[in-house]
Design an enzyme around this catalytic site. Sequence first.
Site, short mmCIF file in Angstrom:
data_model
loop_
_atom_site.label_atom_id
_atom_site.label_comp_id
_atom_site.label_asym_id
_atom_site.label_seq_id
_atom_site.Cartn_x
_atom_site.Cartn_y
_atom_site.Cartn_z
N LYS A 1 0.85 -1.18 0.00
CA LYS A 1 0.00 0.00 0.00
C LYS A 1 0.89 1.23 0.00
CE LYS A 1 -3.58 2.34 2.66
NZ LYS A 1 -4.51 2.24 3.79
N LYS B 1 -2.28 -1.45 -3.83
CA LYS B 1 -3.16 -0.29 -3.74
C LYS B 1 -2.35 0.98 -3.81
CE LYS B 1 -6.15 1.82 -0.38
NZ LYS B 1 -6.60 1.83 0.98
#
Length: 324
Positions: A195, A248
């Site tokens: 992330k 992400k």
Amino acid sequence: MVFPEYRPRRMRQNEAFRSLVRETRLASSQLIYPLFVQPGKGKRDQISSMPGVFRLTVDQLAQEAGECRELGVGGVILFGLPEKKDPMGSGAHNRDGIIQRAIKELKNKSPELLVSTDVCLCEYTDHGHCGVILEGEVDNDTTIEILARTALSHAQAGADMVAPSDMMDGRVAEIRQALDENNFSNIPIMSYAVKYASAFYGPFRDAADCAPQHGDRRGYQMDPANCREALREATLDVDEGADILMVKPALAYLDIISRLRDEFDLPIAAYQVSGEYAMIKAAAEKGWLDEEKVMQESLLSIRRAGADIILTYFAKDMARLLKG
Ligand code: PBG
């Protein structure tokens, strides 16, 4: 075999040929729809920077779940807005907290719908960081204990899968242990393994009211410049017991999705985040882009890069389109 013997256009001359040789397809069952749950009753408030996405009260969830099931969407992931925030984010693991109630309602009304939960403290801390602050820093090891309690409380409420998004070190192992010790060894962990500290989360932070009050998340989320580090992060999560690895955001990180696909054999998920959604919506509203086509193309690209699963605010729209 070069021109004029070989003509790539032969295979593009009509939809029958194009469909025959198409390499990547989208399926509704691979899409996960994020839901924002807020306190109160009978409320459905549109998020201004995310047209078509709402903050829902628990009583509004059944209808949403029914729609997802009817469309064949693969599942939902829940984000909660608690009544109260505090420095420790204790609302995150409250037995009767907003997410715990939402899970119960959904599993009660739609038992077959796959319900995942985002496991993080940022929506529950008054300072907006994803962990507890000790001596001015987000303290890793205190935070992962609270995250494990949070994940356990979600499993106890009936969640099918937990998805830690905090980017603390060692949280997958800590959560796995807490689940296993409490007879939840069957609950998978979809780890937000890679992330990035991305500006594409802007609209989400409005939606979930979780922008950090001071500083930013670069002390725990990844530097957008790094790729080899993504492989190390993913390796750690595999070793700690992750069942699905997530990247992400998605569109600006297709190379990372592709690298993970090559290097790992676990299922790969990608999160098409709030900013990616907002960009498409805004341009479409202005008439500058064809929303339906860009939605389809962006999701297809994420699949082509190697994602098996896509978390997206377009899940219902895309499923509707696939249904025809
Ligand atoms: C953290 C979390 C965030 C998102 C999902 N989980 C926000 C953040 O890290 O700031 C972003 C999702 C999106 O932008 O759509 N709990």
